[in-house]
Design a protein around this motif. Structure first.
Motif, PDB file in Angstrom:
ATOM      1  N   ALA A   1       0.823  -1.208   0.000  1.00  0.00           N
ATOM      2  CA  ALA A   1       0.000   0.000   0.000  1.00  0.00           C
ATOM      3  C   ALA A   1       0.858   1.259   0.000  1.00  0.00           C
ATOM      4  CB  ALA A   1      -0.913  -0.007   1.221  1.00  0.00           C
ATOM      5  N   THR A   2       0.299   2.299  -0.569  1.00  0.00           N
ATOM      6  CA  THR A   2       0.876   3.632  -0.546  1.00  0.00           C
ATOM      7  C   THR A   2      -0.088   4.515   0.232  1.00  0.00           C
ATOM      8  OG1 THR A   2       1.917   3.309  -2.695  1.00  0.00           O
ATOM      9  CG2 THR A   2       1.619   5.572  -1.976  1.00  0.00           C
ATOM     10  N   ALA A   3       0.428   5.269   1.179  1.00  0.00           N
ATOM     11  CA  ALA A   3      -0.422   6.186   1.933  1.00  0.00           C
ATOM     12  C   ALA A   3      -0.698   7.422   1.085  1.00  0.00           C
ATOM     13  CB  ALA A   3       0.259   6.583   3.241  1.00  0.00           C
ATOM     14  N   VAL A   4      -1.955   7.808   1.014  1.00  0.00           N
ATOM     15  CA  VAL A   4      -2.374   8.973   0.253  1.00  0.00           C
ATOM     16  C   VAL A   4      -3.214   9.830   1.191  1.00  0.00           C
ATOM     17  CG1 VAL A   4      -3.676   9.771  -1.761  1.00  0.00           C
ATOM     18  CG2 VAL A   4      -2.429   7.594  -1.861  1.00  0.00           C
ATOM     19  N   PRO A   5      -2.852  11.108   1.384  1.00  0.00           N
ATOM     20  CA  PRO A   5      -3.636  11.947   2.294  1.00  0.00           C
ATOM     21  C   PRO A   5      -4.996  12.314   1.701  1.00  0.00           C
ATOM     22  CG  PRO A   5      -1.844  13.214   1.299  1.00  0.00           C
ATOM     23  CD  PRO A   5      -1.691  11.798   0.834  1.00  0.00           C
TER      24      PRO A   5
END
Length: 160
Positions: A122-126
């Protein structure tokens, strides 16, 4: 040489840097986040001088980012564990890691984060806490906050 203190600046970024803006500190926080909690293990993983690690851990304890938890009496030995304040640095670490993966990693990311709920990398996206939209610098602007004491800290509106 002692650097200038940001402690009295009316800027949250500057105040954060006062606590964690040192060469080794975020690497120490990274290891603590991943469960490496013993002095010797941290020192071995980072290759940092023992006196430097001692100073950085004392600084983090003083700023309540880390707590010392005894695990042995004779001689006294401690685990270093993140406090709630320290665990909140996870988002900062994630942003730094993702930036490093994109702009500084040769051969791809050295570590990937797997979301335990779905099992995928996963990539954290705000996202906006109110409407859920993705946050980007292009859809944000700075406005004075309740702790703002210096109007010059809020940059002028940029042209779109």
């Amino acid at each position: 040489m002692r650097r200038v203190s940001f402690e009295d600046r009316a800027c949250s970024v500057a105040r954060c840097l006062e606590v964690v803006g040192d060469w080794w500190t975020m690497l120490i926080v990274r290891d603590l986040t991943f469960g490496v909690t013993r002095f010797d293990d941290i020192q071995r993983r980072l290759g940092v001088a023992r006196n430097v690690l001692t100073q950085r851990l004392e600084h983090l304890v003083r700023h309540e980012v880390v707590e010392r938890v005894p695990y042995q009496d004779h001689p006294a030995r401690y685990d270093y564990r993140l406090t709630e304040k320290g665990r909140d640095l996870w988002q900062v670490l994630t942003a730094m890691r993702q930036w490093g993966d994109r702009w500084a990693a040769t051969g791809g990311p050295p570590v990937e984060m797997v979301h335990l709920d779905c099992g995928h990398v996963a990539t954290a996206v705000p996202h906006c806490s109110e409407c859920g939209a993705e946050l980007r610098v292009s859809n944000m602007r700075a406005v004075p906050g309740p702790g703002g004491v210096d109007p010059a800290m809020v940059p002028p509106a940029r042209d779109s």
